[in-house]
Enzyme design. Structure first.
Site, PDB file in Angstrom:
ATOM      1  N   CYS A  32       0.853  -1.178   0.000  1.00  0.00           N
ATOM      2  CA  CYS A  32       0.000   0.000   0.000  1.00  0.00           C
ATOM      3  C   CYS A  32       0.889   1.228   0.000  1.00  0.00           C
ATOM      4  CB  CYS A  32      -0.911   0.013   1.226  1.00  0.00           C
ATOM      5  SG  CYS A  32      -2.063  -1.382   1.324  1.00  0.00           S
ATOM      6  N   GLY A  78      -1.032   0.671  -5.009  1.00  0.00           N
ATOM      7  CA  GLY A  78      -2.359   0.152  -4.699  1.00  0.00           C
ATOM      8  C   GLY A  78      -3.417   0.815  -5.550  1.00  0.00           C
ATOM      9  N   ASN A 118       0.768   0.363   5.817  1.00  0.00           N
ATOM     10  CA  ASN A 118       1.284  -0.462   4.734  1.00  0.00           C
ATOM     11  C   ASN A 118       2.007  -1.645   5.346  1.00  0.00           C
ATOM     12  OD1 ASN A 118       2.411  -1.494   2.339  1.00  0.00           O
ATOM     13  ND2 ASN A 118       4.208  -0.178   2.534  1.00  0.00           N
ATOM     14  N   GLY A 119       1.562  -2.851   5.012  1.00  0.00           N
ATOM     15  CA  GLY A 119       2.220  -4.041   5.541  1.00  0.00           C
ATOM     16  C   GLY A 119       1.215  -5.071   6.002  1.00  0.00           C
ATOM     17  N   TYR A 151      10.358  -4.872  -7.781  1.00  0.00           N
ATOM     18  CA  TYR A 151       9.082  -4.625  -8.457  1.00  0.00           C
ATOM     19  C   TYR A 151       8.257  -3.482  -7.888  1.00  0.00           C
ATOM     20  CZ  TYR A 151       4.250  -5.427  -9.994  1.00  0.00           C
ATOM     21  OH  TYR A 151       2.986  -5.262 -10.488  1.00  0.00           O
TER      22      TYR A 151
END
Length: 501
Positions: free
Chosen positions: A2, A28, A101-102, A257
């Site tokens: 995210c 996201g 995020n995570g 990526y």
């Protein structure tokens, strides 16, 4: 994966938050949200969809205040609902909103503790809401009418002692300030910076440095593992290490990526890391296939372009753009649902026949996860007239699930799981396949001017840095994912039956 952002400014921050989220949109595409604070009141807008679709002019006009946080989301355990869009909110204490995020690996234990001990209610299946309630509880037990920076840091310290996993967080305490913090292993990235205006200094926290660059903020640095930064509503900045035994072990897949090439993470240029990946790949090809007959190197846009260019340069082979990308189709890896991924590949890419006809083509991608995309692209290359199609992955074989916030939780979905390189090559339809070696990837990312000794490489080697992941945990995740898929399938079937009847 995210994207998070938080800004303490000197004027309305709604447009700046919106612009930052558009820069972080690659992290996201499932949902987006912004919350701002003004005169002790919160103003929130969040929903499923891209940033440009979630926020219309009428929404932006309501998001007043010189302090706020934002989030772009993609689902880490299947498809999502708008109820799980972030930021989340709890009213006690003070009124706290949080974006994350995570992924927490002990979320089941935490959810039980929150209900039985902290006497708090969690309304969704999101671990972000669990994390918010843990932070809120730890701040509440300080018992202060007006929290100080030491109260905030003490709460973060207790979050670290209770929460396990990978997490980067921004949270806003209504009327007081914004806090950002990072897990003790530094798995997920977060940076902070500043910019000077006529009214004074403004501060920003974000997942990637590129968000700061675009908005004219100067990068101060990455948050260290376990560290927290607190910026008061008046613009005072405080930082403190809040973990007992922090150790930098960032997710190496960010450089492969997830991140934009123009970002700097933990002092490492993502662009330069990908250049080095291309060099290492070229060296491996020269070792293993010194008599190769590659006519042209073609990247699969966009993430692999940097590595592919350097690979071609070192091999002395022509580099060509053989695929044209439709910019209005999202990233297939982060699309919820296999059917959506399959459908989107042909819509997203189209081959330029001139670059394929009668040639031995080396296709380069950043990684191979499920294999769905690269199989279709190889078929497209053959249909365009390629004589032979070779395939090169800038990352090693992805063989294990990720549990720290990337959507690859089921081992059976990973094409390389329990398969050899030759078997994967046959499945995707390549004449031969080259994977990056893990030591070479580690050297590519951690071998520059900034030395990073340890990375989270779990998707490649199955070694989870938090030390709490076993086969039983992975089985529970896979079963939960399968159950969710069944529910979705049944729901779709019910809708179809209802329509037909």
């Amino acid at each position: 994966m995210c994207g998070i952002v938080g800004i303490v400014g000197k004027s309305n921050v709604n447009q700046a938050l919106y612009d930052a989220l558009t820069v972080l949109q690659h992290r996201g595409q499932d949902a987006a949200g912004i919350v701002t604070s003004h005169d002790g009141r919160l103003f929130l807008r969040k929903d499923n969809g891209l940033v440009r679709d979630v926020f219309q002019q009428r929404h932006m006009q309501r998001l007043v205040g010189h302090m706020g946080i934002g989030h772009v989301r993609y689902p880490t355990a299947g498809s999502s609902t708008s109820a799980e869009a972030q930021p989340f909110y709890v009213n006690s204490p003070y009124g706290i909103t949080l974006a994350h995020n995570g992924n927490l690996t002990n979320v089941e234990q935490l959810a039980k503790e929150i209900y039985e001990s902290d006497l708090r209610h969690v309304n969704t299946n999101s671990d972000s809401e669990v994390l918010l309630n843990v932070f809120a509880h730890e701040l509440a037990v300080r018992g202060k009418l007006q929290p100080t920076e030491e109260d905030v840091f003490a709460a973060v310290s207790h979050v670290h002692s209770r929460c396990v996993g990978g997490y980067a967080v921004v949270a806003m305490v209504t009327g007081y300030g914004i806090v950002g913090f990072r897990d003790p292993n530094g798995i997920r990235p977060v940076v902070f910076g500043q910019r000077h205006t006529d009214e004074g200094v403004e501060y920003m926290i974000a997942s990637e440095s590129v968000a700061l660059d675009v908005l004219g903020f100067t990068l101060i640095r990455d948050l260290a593992p376990g560290e927290a930064v607190y910026i008061t509503e008046e613009g005072q900045l405080y930082t403190k290490q809040c973990a007992k035994s922090p150790k930098l072990q960032p997710c190496i897949f960010e450089h492969v990526y997830l991140a934009r090439p123009d970002s700097i993470m933990d002092g490492v240029s993502v662009y330069k890391a990908r250049l080095r990946m291309g060099e290492k790949l070229a060296e491996k090809i020269q070792r293993e296939r010194p008599e190769h007959d590659i006519d042209v190197v073609i990247p699969i846009p966009d993430t692999s372009r940097t590595a592919a260019l350097e690979l071609a340069n070192h091999l002395g082979v022509k580099f060509r753009e053989g695929f044209v990308k439709n910019r209005y189709i999202g990233r297939t890896f982060i699309m919820p649902g296999q059917a959506a991924r399959k459908k989107s590949v042909r819509q997203k890419l189209n081959a330029i026949e001139l670059e394929f006809r009668g040639k031995n083509v080396m296709l380069v991608d950043d990684s191979i996860v499920r294999g769905t995309t690269c199989k279709q692209i190889i078929q497209m290359a053959r249909e365009a007239g390629a004589k032979n199609v070779y395939f090169c992955s800038a990352a090693p074989a992805v063989r294990y699930p990720n549990v720290y916030g990337i959507d690859m939780p089921s081992a059976h979905e990973l094409i390389a799981h329990n398969r050899t390189t030759d078997q994967v090559a046959e499945l995707i339809g390549a004449d031969w396949l080259i994977y990056q070696d893990l030591p070479d990837l580690i050297e590519s990312v951690g071998g520059g001017k900034i030395k990073i000794e340890h990375f989270d490489c779990a998707v490649f080697n199955g070694e989870y840095v938090t030390g709490d992941i076993d086969a039983a945990y992975l089985e529970r995740i896979e079963q939960a994912r399968n159950d969710l898929a069944k529910v979705k399938t049944q729901a779709v079937s019910a809708i179809i039956d209802l329509y037909n009847n």
